[in-house]
Design a protein around this motif. Structure first.
Motif, PDB file in Angstrom:
ATOM      1  N   GLY A  33       0.791  -1.223   0.000  1.00 37.95           N
ATOM      2  CA  GLY A  33       0.000   0.000   0.000  1.00 37.95           C
ATOM      3  C   GLY A  33       0.818   1.264   0.000  1.00 37.95           C
ATOM      4  N   ILE A  34       1.949   1.247  -0.690  1.00 39.67           N
ATOM      5  CA  ILE A  34       2.845   2.403  -0.743  1.00 39.67           C
ATOM      6  C   ILE A  34       2.590   3.187  -2.027  1.00 39.67           C
ATOM      7  CG2 ILE A  34       5.249   3.150  -0.875  1.00 39.67           C
ATOM      8  CD1 ILE A  34       5.993   0.661   0.730  1.00 39.67           C
ATOM      9  N   PRO A  35       2.107   4.426  -1.917  1.00 36.08           N
ATOM     10  CA  PRO A  35       1.848   5.216  -3.125  1.00 36.08           C
ATOM     11  C   PRO A  35       3.134   5.707  -3.777  1.00 36.08           C
ATOM     12  CG  PRO A  35       1.393   6.525  -1.176  1.00 36.08           C
ATOM     13  CD  PRO A  35       1.730   5.142  -0.684  1.00 36.08           C
ATOM     14  N   TYR A  36       3.187   5.614  -5.085  1.00 37.53           N
ATOM     15  CA  TYR A  36       4.321   6.132  -5.842  1.00 37.53           C
ATOM     16  C   TYR A  36       3.794   6.704  -7.152  1.00 37.53           C
ATOM     17  CZ  TYR A  36       4.142   2.432  -9.366  1.00 37.53           C
ATOM     18  OH  TYR A  36       3.736   1.615 -10.405  1.00 37.53           O
ATOM     19  N   THR A  37       4.632   7.431  -7.834  1.00 33.16           N
ATOM     20  CA  THR A  37       4.263   7.954  -9.142  1.00 33.16           C
ATOM     21  C   THR A  37       5.417   7.827 -10.124  1.00 33.16           C
ATOM     22  OG1 THR A  37       3.435   9.897 -10.352  1.00 33.16           O
ATOM     23  CG2 THR A  37       4.976  10.316  -8.546  1.00 33.16           C
ATOM     24  N   LEU A  38       5.104   7.528 -11.359  1.00 34.07           N
ATOM     25  CA  LEU A  38       6.088   7.724 -12.419  1.00 34.07           C
ATOM     26  C   LEU A  38       6.412   9.204 -12.445  1.00 34.07           C
ATOM     27  CD1 LEU A  38       4.472   5.642 -15.341  1.00 34.07           C
ATOM     28  CD2 LEU A  38       6.019   4.838 -13.542  1.00 34.07           C
ATOM     29  N   CYS A  39       7.641   9.551 -12.795  1.00 32.21           N
ATOM     30  CA  CYS A  39       8.003  10.968 -12.828  1.00 32.21           C
ATOM     31  C   CYS A  39       8.954  11.240 -13.976  1.00 32.21           C
ATOM     32  CB  CYS A  39       8.586  11.422 -11.492  1.00 32.21           C
ATOM     33  SG  CYS A  39      10.176  10.677 -11.042  1.00 32.21           S
ATOM     34  N   GLY A  40       9.248  12.524 -14.192  1.00 34.56           N
ATOM     35  CA  GLY A  40      10.199  12.926 -15.221  1.00 34.56           C
ATOM     36  C   GLY A  40       9.857  12.389 -16.598  1.00 34.56           C
ATOM     37  N   THR A 224      -1.446  12.289  -3.116  1.00 36.98           N
ATOM     38  CA  THR A 224      -2.550  11.552  -2.494  1.00 36.98           C
ATOM     39  C   THR A 224      -3.584  11.100  -3.508  1.00 36.98           C
ATOM     40  OG1 THR A 224      -3.904  13.526  -2.059  1.00 36.98           O
ATOM     41  CG2 THR A 224      -2.245  12.945  -0.403  1.00 36.98           C
ATOM     42  N   LYS A 225      -3.398  11.510  -4.759  1.00 36.45           N
ATOM     43  CA  LYS A 225      -4.383  11.200  -5.800  1.00 36.45           C
ATOM     44  C   LYS A 225      -3.669  10.531  -6.980  1.00 36.45           C
ATOM     45  CE  LYS A 225      -6.978  15.330  -4.454  1.00 36.45           C
ATOM     46  NZ  LYS A 225      -7.446  16.669  -4.902  1.00 36.45           N
ATOM     47  N   MET A 226      -3.692   9.204  -6.971  1.00 31.83           N
ATOM     48  CA  MET A 226      -3.031   8.445  -8.024  1.00 31.83           C
ATOM     49  C   MET A 226      -4.060   7.806  -8.954  1.00 31.83           C
ATOM     50  SD  MET A 226       0.139   8.910  -7.432  1.00 31.83           S
ATOM     51  CE  MET A 226       1.096   9.565  -6.065  1.00 31.83           C
ATOM     52  N   GLU A 227      -3.628   7.521 -10.157  1.00 33.01           N
ATOM     53  CA  GLU A 227      -4.462   6.782 -11.087  1.00 33.01           C
ATOM     54  C   GLU A 227      -3.621   5.724 -11.779  1.00 33.01           C
ATOM     55  OE1 GLU A 227      -4.340   9.452 -15.167  1.00 33.01           O
ATOM     56  OE2 GLU A 227      -5.878   9.929 -13.676  1.00 33.01           O
ATOM     57  N   MET A 239       0.450  10.083 -10.642  1.00 37.78           N
ATOM     58  CA  MET A 239      -0.412  11.090 -10.038  1.00 37.78           C
ATOM     59  C   MET A 239      -1.452  11.590 -11.041  1.00 37.78           C
ATOM     60  SD  MET A 239       2.136  14.397  -9.741  1.00 37.78           S
ATOM     61  CE  MET A 239       3.319  13.514  -8.715  1.00 37.78           C
ATOM     62  N   ALA A 240      -2.653  11.824 -10.551  1.00 32.54           N
ATOM     63  CA  ALA A 240      -3.748  12.244 -11.422  1.00 32.54           C
ATOM     64  C   ALA A 240      -3.504  13.625 -12.028  1.00 32.54           C
ATOM     65  CB  ALA A 240      -5.059  12.232 -10.639  1.00 32.54           C
TER      66      ALA A 240
END
Length: 277
Positions: A33-40, A224-227, A239-240
């Motif tokens: 349950g660890i939120p992450y995002t693709l970036c760059g 806090t808002k991922m998709e 992130m959304a």
């Protein structure tokens, strides 16, 4: 095999290994349950190409510092043995202020790090996001202090032969000037600066180790808002509010860059895909 740029076939194979590491990263994050995002460039690739930017040669992901530290504790224990989680604790001569997942039995030896006794496998980058103060003047001071400390650390750590022209000259001068400081001291200094405000509530966070400086400051609430996003046919997390983030960094991000800029960014000294070769 020493080379500066990759062939089309090498780049395709490199990406397949990076995707394996990214999928493993995603698996463990979802499990805990660890939120992450693709970036760059990886975020840009997901939006514009539904996967890798055709000429890109790396993968970037980001997490809030608390989740980043939680992940550091989990990964080495739960990761598939095909991979190695690299940070200063697991690889003592790795002094960069972010982590990597490396693919065992492969080589992607960047010229910048070629002289270091570290795991040189194919990798993905994992960046922590740290609080920045709401006060603009204090934020500028933090950013400046980090830039100076990280520049000195890089000058002492990175092989000078990977630089050219003025950058090579400046790195050589800085290396002489920073001789009294150990890598351990500089590494801890860099981290203390980026983490300075993590115990204080803040509206925004920053990827201090990113390539785009102040453009990589974003509202904390974005994390806090991922998709779910499709990346090379895999369901990954982003992130959304990606449109705002990409616009901050790249401007009109759907516009392709000039042909001469469509090149890989990491000159390598050695490249090996292991037992399959």
């Amino acid at each position: 095999m020493s080379k500066h740029f990759l062939s089309e076939n090498e780049l395709k194979k490199l990406k397949s290994y990076e995707l394996d590491a990214l999928v493993e990263f995603d698996r463990i994050c979802k499990k805990h349950g660890i939120p992450y995002t693709l970036c760059g460039g990886t975020m840009l690739g997901a939006v514009r190409h539904n996967g890798f930017i055709p000429w890109d040669d790396d993968v970037d992901v980001a997490l809030l510092r608390g989740d980043y530290e939680k992940l550091e504790e989990i990964f080495s224990q739960e990761m598939d043995p095909r991979f190695f989680f690299q940070n200063h604790n697991t690889d003592k001569d790795w002094y960069r202020p972010y982590s990597k997942i490396r693919v065992n039995d492969t080589l992607f030896t960047e010229i910048a790090h070629a002289g270091r006794n570290i795991h040189h496998g194919i990798y993905i980058d994992i960046f922590p996001l740290d609080n920045v103060p709401d006060d603009r003047r204090e934020r500028k001071r933090q950013s400046l202090k980090f830039k100076i400390a990280n520049t000195i650390l890089s000058a002492k750590y990175i092989d000078i032969k990977s630089r050219k022209g003025t950058k090579k000259l400046v790195a050589g001068i800085l290396r002489v000037l920073c001789f009294p400081f150990t890598l351990e001291y500089l590494y801890r200094k860099v981290n203390s600066i980026s983490c300075r405000y993590n115990a204080v509530e803040s509206k925004e966070v920053k990827n201090f180790s990113g390539a785009y400086g102040e453009r990589e400051i974003l509202p904390r609430e974005y994390m806090t808002k991922m998709e779910t996003v499709q990346f090379e046919g895999k369901d990954l997390s982003m992130m959304a509010e990606y449109d705002d983030v990409l616009t901050r960094i790249y401007g009109d991000y759907m516009q392709l860059p000039p042909v001469e800029q469509r090149v890989t960014r990491h000159p390598v000294e050695n490249l090996s895909f292991g037992e399959e070769e």
